[in-house]
Design a protein around this motif. Structure first.
Motif, PDB file in Angstrom:
ATOM      1  N   PHE A  52       0.828  -1.207   0.000  1.00 27.42           N
ATOM      2  CA  PHE A  52       0.000   0.000   0.000  1.00 27.42           C
ATOM      3  C   PHE A  52       0.862   1.256   0.000  1.00 27.42           C
ATOM      4  O   PHE A  52       0.654   2.176  -0.800  1.00 27.42           O
ATOM      5  CB  PHE A  52      -0.917  -0.028   1.231  1.00 27.42           C
ATOM      6  N   PHE A  53       1.864   1.288   0.873  1.00 25.23           N
ATOM      7  CA  PHE A  53       2.696   2.491   0.996  1.00 25.23           C
ATOM      8  C   PHE A  53       3.655   2.662  -0.178  1.00 25.23           C
ATOM      9  O   PHE A  53       4.159   3.756  -0.394  1.00 25.23           O
ATOM     10  CB  PHE A  53       3.476   2.454   2.312  1.00 25.23           C
ATOM     11  N   SER A  54       3.902   1.605  -0.923  1.00 24.36           N
ATOM     12  CA  SER A  54       4.732   1.741  -2.112  1.00 24.36           C
ATOM     13  C   SER A  54       3.919   2.192  -3.325  1.00 24.36           C
ATOM     14  O   SER A  54       4.473   2.764  -4.274  1.00 24.36           O
ATOM     15  CB  SER A  54       5.442   0.415  -2.429  1.00 24.36           C
ATOM     16  N   LEU A  55       2.601   1.965  -3.283  1.00 25.03           N
ATOM     17  CA  LEU A  55       1.737   2.331  -4.411  1.00 25.03           C
ATOM     18  C   LEU A  55       1.148   3.736  -4.273  1.00 25.03           C
ATOM     19  O   LEU A  55       0.951   4.423  -5.271  1.00 25.03           O
ATOM     20  CB  LEU A  55       0.599   1.314  -4.548  1.00 25.03           C
ATOM     21  N   VAL A  56       0.872   4.161  -3.052  1.00 26.85           N
ATOM     22  CA  VAL A  56       0.214   5.456  -2.839  1.00 26.85           C
ATOM     23  C   VAL A  56       0.999   6.628  -3.427  1.00 26.85           C
ATOM     24  O   VAL A  56       0.394   7.543  -3.997  1.00 26.85           O
ATOM     25  CB  VAL A  56      -0.076   5.682  -1.337  1.00 26.85           C
ATOM     26  N   PRO A  57       2.341   6.657  -3.326  1.00 29.49           N
ATOM     27  CA  PRO A  57       3.058   7.785  -3.944  1.00 29.49           C
ATOM     28  C   PRO A  57       2.739   7.968  -5.427  1.00 29.49           C
ATOM     29  O   PRO A  57       2.654   9.105  -5.908  1.00 29.49           O
ATOM     30  CB  PRO A  57       4.528   7.406  -3.741  1.00 29.49           C
ATOM     31  N   PHE A  58       2.517   6.872  -6.140  1.00 32.08           N
ATOM     32  CA  PHE A  58       2.200   6.982  -7.565  1.00 32.08           C
ATOM     33  C   PHE A  58       0.765   7.475  -7.770  1.00 32.08           C
ATOM     34  O   PHE A  58       0.477   8.175  -8.740  1.00 32.08           O
ATOM     35  CB  PHE A  58       2.431   5.642  -8.261  1.00 32.08           C
ATOM     36  N   LEU A  59      -0.133   7.123  -6.859  1.00 30.21           N
ATOM     37  CA  LEU A  59      -1.488   7.675  -6.905  1.00 30.21           C
ATOM     38  C   LEU A  59      -1.469   9.156  -6.556  1.00 30.21           C
ATOM     39  O   LEU A  59      -2.224   9.956  -7.127  1.00 30.21           O
ATOM     40  CB  LEU A  59      -2.409   6.917  -5.938  1.00 30.21           C
ATOM     41  N   PHE A  60      -0.602   9.529  -5.625  1.00 28.65           N
ATOM     42  CA  PHE A  60      -0.443  10.937  -5.248  1.00 28.65           C
ATOM     43  C   PHE A  60      -0.027  11.790  -6.450  1.00 28.65           C
ATOM     44  O   PHE A  60      -0.363  12.973  -6.522  1.00 28.65           O
ATOM     45  CB  PHE A  60       0.613  11.067  -4.147  1.00 28.65           C
ATOM     46  N   MET A  61       0.734  11.188  -7.370  1.00 22.88           N
ATOM     47  CA  MET A  61       1.210  11.939  -8.535  1.00 22.88           C
ATOM     48  C   MET A  61       0.065  12.429  -9.415  1.00 22.88           C
ATOM     49  O   MET A  61       0.249  13.337 -10.235  1.00 22.88           O
ATOM     50  CB  MET A  61       2.145  11.062  -9.363  1.00 22.88           C
ATOM     51  N   PHE A  62      -1.125  11.828  -9.259  1.00 26.11           N
ATOM     52  CA  PHE A  62      -2.290  12.264 -10.022  1.00 26.11           C
ATOM     53  C   PHE A  62      -3.323  12.945  -9.121  1.00 26.11           C
ATOM     54  O   PHE A  62      -3.963  13.918  -9.539  1.00 26.11           O
ATOM     55  CB  PHE A  62      -2.922  11.063 -10.739  1.00 26.11           C
ATOM     56  N   LEU A  63      -3.470  12.441  -7.901  1.00 23.41           N
ATOM     57  CA  LEU A  63      -4.437  13.032  -6.966  1.00 23.41           C
ATOM     58  C   LEU A  63      -4.067  14.476  -6.631  1.00 23.41           C
ATOM     59  O   LEU A  63      -4.911  15.379  -6.728  1.00 23.41           O
ATOM     60  CB  LEU A  63      -4.492  12.203  -5.678  1.00 23.41           C
ATOM     61  N   ILE A  64      -2.824  14.703  -6.241  1.00 29.58           N
ATOM     62  CA  ILE A  64      -2.425  16.033  -5.775  1.00 29.58           C
ATOM     63  C   ILE A  64      -2.435  17.067  -6.898  1.00 29.58           C
ATOM     64  O   ILE A  64      -2.959  18.166  -6.706  1.00 29.58           O
ATOM     65  CB  ILE A  64      -1.065  15.953  -5.051  1.00 29.58           C
ATOM     66  N   PRO A  65      -1.897  16.769  -8.089  1.00 32.30           N
ATOM     67  CA  PRO A  65      -2.036  17.747  -9.177  1.00 32.30           C
ATOM     68  C   PRO A  65      -3.490  18.064  -9.509  1.00 32.30           C
ATOM     69  O   PRO A  65      -3.806  19.202  -9.882  1.00 32.30           O
ATOM     70  CB  PRO A  65      -1.338  17.052 -10.354  1.00 32.30           C
ATOM     71  N   ALA A  66      -4.391  17.071  -9.376  1.00 29.18           N
ATOM     72  CA  ALA A  66      -5.807  17.325  -9.640  1.00 29.18           C
ATOM     73  C   ALA A  66      -6.399  18.298  -8.622  1.00 29.18           C
ATOM     74  O   ALA A  66      -7.313  19.062  -8.948  1.00 29.18           O
ATOM     75  CB  ALA A  66      -6.584  16.004  -9.609  1.00 29.18           C
ATOM     76  N   ILE A  67      -5.863  18.288  -7.407  1.00 34.38           N
ATOM     77  CA  ILE A  67      -6.343  19.200  -6.366  1.00 34.38           C
ATOM     78  C   ILE A  67      -5.710  20.582  -6.508  1.00 34.38           C
ATOM     79  O   ILE A  67      -6.376  21.609  -6.361  1.00 34.38           O
ATOM     80  CB  ILE A  67      -6.046  18.612  -4.972  1.00 34.38           C
ATOM     81  N   THR A  68      -4.418  20.623  -6.827  1.00 33.80           N
ATOM     82  CA  THR A  68      -3.696  21.904  -6.831  1.00 33.80           C
ATOM     83  C   THR A  68      -3.819  22.669  -8.145  1.00 33.80           C
ATOM     84  O   THR A  68      -3.520  23.864  -8.183  1.00 33.80           O
ATOM     85  CB  THR A  68      -2.194  21.676  -6.552  1.00 33.80           C
ATOM     86  N   MET A  69      -4.242  22.024  -9.215  1.00 34.69           N
ATOM     87  CA  MET A  69      -4.192  22.654 -10.537  1.00 34.69           C
ATOM     88  C   MET A  69      -5.017  23.930 -10.625  1.00 34.69           C
ATOM     89  O   MET A  69      -4.722  24.829 -11.413  1.00 34.69           O
ATOM     90  CB  MET A  69      -4.630  21.667 -11.622  1.00 34.69           C
ATOM     91  N   ARG A  70      -6.049  24.044  -9.789  1.00 34.89           N
ATOM     92  CA  ARG A  70      -6.912  25.213  -9.859  1.00 34.89           C
ATOM     93  C   ARG A  70      -6.472  26.339  -8.933  1.00 34.89           C
ATOM     94  O   ARG A  70      -7.047  27.437  -8.980  1.00 34.89           O
ATOM     95  CB  ARG A  70      -8.347  24.805  -9.510  1.00 34.89           C
ATOM     96  N   SER A  71      -5.444  26.111  -8.114  1.00 32.61           N
ATOM     97  CA  SER A  71      -5.063  27.074  -7.069  1.00 32.61           C
ATOM     98  C   SER A  71      -4.883  28.489  -7.606  1.00 32.61           C
ATOM     99  O   SER A  71      -5.510  29.432  -7.120  1.00 32.61           O
ATOM    100  CB  SER A  71      -3.774  26.614  -6.384  1.00 32.61           C
ATOM    101  N   PHE A  72      -4.008  28.644  -8.606  1.00 29.20           N
ATOM    102  CA  PHE A  72      -3.781  29.964  -9.192  1.00 29.20           C
ATOM    103  C   PHE A  72      -4.254  30.038 -10.636  1.00 29.20           C
ATOM    104  O   PHE A  72      -4.608  31.115 -11.117  1.00 29.20           O
ATOM    105  CB  PHE A  72      -2.296  30.329  -9.116  1.00 29.20           C
ATOM    106  N   ALA A  73      -4.259  28.898 -11.326  1.00 35.34           N
ATOM    107  CA  ALA A  73      -4.665  28.889 -12.729  1.00 35.34           C
ATOM    108  C   ALA A  73      -6.101  29.392 -12.883  1.00 35.34           C
ATOM    109  O   ALA A  73      -6.396  30.205 -13.774  1.00 35.34           O
ATOM    110  CB  ALA A  73      -4.529  27.470 -13.306  1.00 35.34           C
ATOM    111  N   GLU A  74      -6.995  28.946 -12.026  1.00 37.33           N
ATOM    112  CA  GLU A  74      -8.392  29.366 -12.105  1.00 37.33           C
ATOM    113  C   GLU A  74      -8.540  30.844 -11.750  1.00 37.33           C
ATOM    114  O   GLU A  74      -9.304  31.574 -12.397  1.00 37.33           O
ATOM    115  CB  GLU A  74      -9.242  28.518 -11.154  1.00 37.33           C
ATOM    116  N   GLU A  75      -7.801  31.282 -10.744  1.00 36.32           N
ATOM    117  CA  GLU A  75      -7.848  32.692 -10.341  1.00 36.32           C
ATOM    118  C   GLU A  75      -7.410  33.587 -11.503  1.00 36.32           C
ATOM    119  O   GLU A  75      -8.006  34.630 -11.769  1.00 36.32           O
ATOM    120  CB  GLU A  75      -6.925  32.925  -9.141  1.00 36.32           C
ATOM    121  N   ARG A  76      -6.342  33.194 -12.177  1.00 43.38           N
ATOM    122  CA  ARG A  76      -5.811  33.991 -13.280  1.00 43.38           C
ATOM    123  C   ARG A  76      -6.743  33.960 -14.481  1.00 43.38           C
ATOM    124  O   ARG A  76      -6.943  34.981 -15.149  1.00 43.38           O
ATOM    125  CB  ARG A  76      -4.435  33.474 -13.687  1.00 43.38           C
TER     126      ARG A  76
END
Length: 242
Positions: A52-76
């Motif tokens: 589980f702990f070896s696989l989650v980092p690779f899931l994080f590579m898609f989960l976290i960008p999906a959450i952060t992508m709107r932080s400033f891009a949407e504002e701009r």
């Protein structure tokens, strides 16, 4: 700063995208942990969560960008950042507020995964036959990893008005900083400094913490990584005329 943090967090929680993203993350974790033949604990036969702990980092590579992508891009894109900077907050406070809101969402996404630890704890023979220290260390490692990826994601979002482009840049940065340095260290021409190069990558420090030993050097690495990307974000935002 607190008002910006609340605004950012509640805008996430009031959107269907956040729940779909977190739900897919939890579903993917469950499928890999219990059903997929190559990663299933039931097939493996041991009461541990290493897979589980070896696989989650690779899931994080898609989960976290999906959450952060709107932080400033949407504002701009919508032009609301101009209104945001007129408030009595500095660029750094805005960045930290958005960053912390994303980190809270990552913690919310991780919280349900504790049921996996409870399940394995109960299924062990005898019951409780699981290395709780290693699990605790791995969760600390995941939290630090999530914080690091979030910093890279927020930075990516500050580079463009397009959320898809911000997502792609963040995925690349997360993937490269996690696995890229390990790959570079294996190049024949770089033999002799392979240990130094590997230590530049996140994976080396994440694996170290996952062993259940919290080394100060690993913590300092993650804090430095976060500060570098948040500093670059401030540099990008401060150098633009809005």
């Amino acid at each position: 700063m607190l008002s910006v943090f609340k605004r950012e967090l509640f805008s996430f929680l009031n959107s269907l995208t956040a729940y779909i993203t977190i739900g897919l993350f939890f579903l993917a974790c469950g499928l890999m942990l219990w059903f997929f033949p190559d990663t299933s604990i039931l097939d493996y036969g041991y009461a541990e969560l290493d897979g589980f702990f070896s696989l989650v980092p690779f899931l994080f590579m898609f989960l976290i960008p999906a959450i952060t992508m709107r932080s400033f891009a949407e504002e701009r894109k919508e032009g609301t950042y101009v209104l945001l900077v007129t408030k009595p907050v500095t660029d750094l406070q805005i960045i930290l507020a958005k960053y912390l809101a994303c980190v809270v969402l990552i913690l919310i996404a991780l919280l349900p995964t504790l049921i996996y630890y409870y399940s394995v704890y109960q299924l062990g023979l005898p019951k409780g036959n699981i290395d709780s220290g290693a699990v605790t260390g791995s969760y600390i490692g995941l939290i630090l990893l999530g914080c690091a990826f979030t910093a890279a994601g927020v930075f990516s979002s500050s580079l463009t008005k397009n959320q898809i482009v911000a997502f792609a840049i963040a995925v690349f940065l997360c993937f490269f900083t996690y696995t890229g340095f390990n790959s570079l260290s294996k190049i024949q021409a770089l033999q002799g400094i392979e240990a130094f190069i590997a230590n530049l990558g996140i994976n080396e420090h994440y694996q170290s913490i996952s062993r259940g030993v919290l080394d100060t050097r690993d913590v300092v690495y993650f804090i430095s990584f976060i500060m570098v990307f948040l500093g670059l974000t401030r540099l990008i935002l401060g150098g633009r005329k809005w």
